[in-house]
Design a protein around this motif. Structure first.
Motif: not given
Length: 265
Positions: A24, A26, A31-32, A172, A177, A264
């Motif tokens: 996902l 940010t 990204r995660v 999140l 995110v 992240l």
């Protein structure tokens, strides 16, 4: 294992609504990372194969947001070797017990009385707002634990939709995110292979009649309006996400930075 799911997801037989939230985006372009944060429904019915897969994830902590009534209905989670289990009920143990008895056992007239004309959806919105305002200590515990050492982590409740969905959404938000990405992940719980199996007493066809299922549907849907009510509650109560995290949950910028370092890419 017969359920058809996307090839990027494991085909779990006894665990519904499992997924990795990795990938996902940010708001600042990161990204995660995959393999660090997972979500699912309860693990009480996990098969040996399911348990072996879950054990292979290298989990540090499982956060179980179910209450005693949930566990009495479905059972305790299967034990995974070397994994810490943390039970943080996000509803009071007796909360809604009478209501859910009515959902399982009530006849059509009773269900109409408690669920028709928007009552079911409104109950979900009230519940989401209540969890945001009333369960700050539990959400604070989760975020601080993960900032310290509880990663990789799996969060679950009964269906993996509401209590786990809110806890994932809050995590999140702390990671920065994008709001649209949080909502998109939340709505994935509507996929047929992920949905919680509705339990009703009796075997007559009328128990699962179209009208009954229509009345029950708002309780088992993931709806954007529910998540929006949670986000609105944050803004109405604390002003914005940053203030909610710092004032409501006691999550300082330093703790958020530790979370971002852990999760992240």
């Amino acid at each position: 294992m017969t359920q058809q799911v996307p090839s990027t997801e494991p085909e779990l037989t006894g665990v519904r609504n499992f997924r990795d939230v990795g990938g996902l985006p940010t708001e600042d372009g990161q990204r995660v990372a995959p393999g660090l944060l997972f979500r699912s429904g309860h693990l009480a019915h996990a098969t040996e194969e399911d348990a072996a897969f879950l054990a292979s994830l290298g989990l540090h902590t499982i956060f179980d947001f179910r209450n005693d009534a949930d566990k009495k209905l479905e059972g305790e989670d299967v034990e995974l070797p070397g994994v810490r289990n943390v039970n943080l009920p996000l509803t009071d143990p007796a909360h809604g017990a009478e209501f859910w008895t009515m959902v399982r056992d009530g006849d059509l007239d009773q269900l109409r009385a408690i669920l028709a004309d928007g009552k079911a959806a409104n109950r979900m919105i009230v519940s989401y707002r209540s969890i945001i305002k009333g369960r700050t200590a539990e959400h604070s515990h989760v975020l601080h634990a993960m900032a310290e050492d509880s990663v990789p982590a799996l969060m679950h409740c009964a269906a993996g939709k509401d209590r786990a969905g809110l806890s994932i959404a809050i995590t999140l938000l702390a990671l920065g995110v994008e709001r649209e990405a949080i909502e998109a992940d939340y709505l994935k719980s509507n996929a047929p292979h992920r949905r919680y199996k509705v339990r009703r007493s009796g075997s007559a066809a009328s128990v699962y009649s179209p009208e009954v299922m229509e009345l029950l549907s708002p309780l088992f849907d993931a709806r954007a309006e529910y998540l929006a009510a949670a986000f609105d509650t944050i803004e109405e109560t604390w002003g914005d996400v940053d203030s909610y995290l710092e004032q409501g949950l006691g999550v300082t910028p330093k703790t958020r930075e530790r979370l971002r370092e852990r999760f992240l890419d």
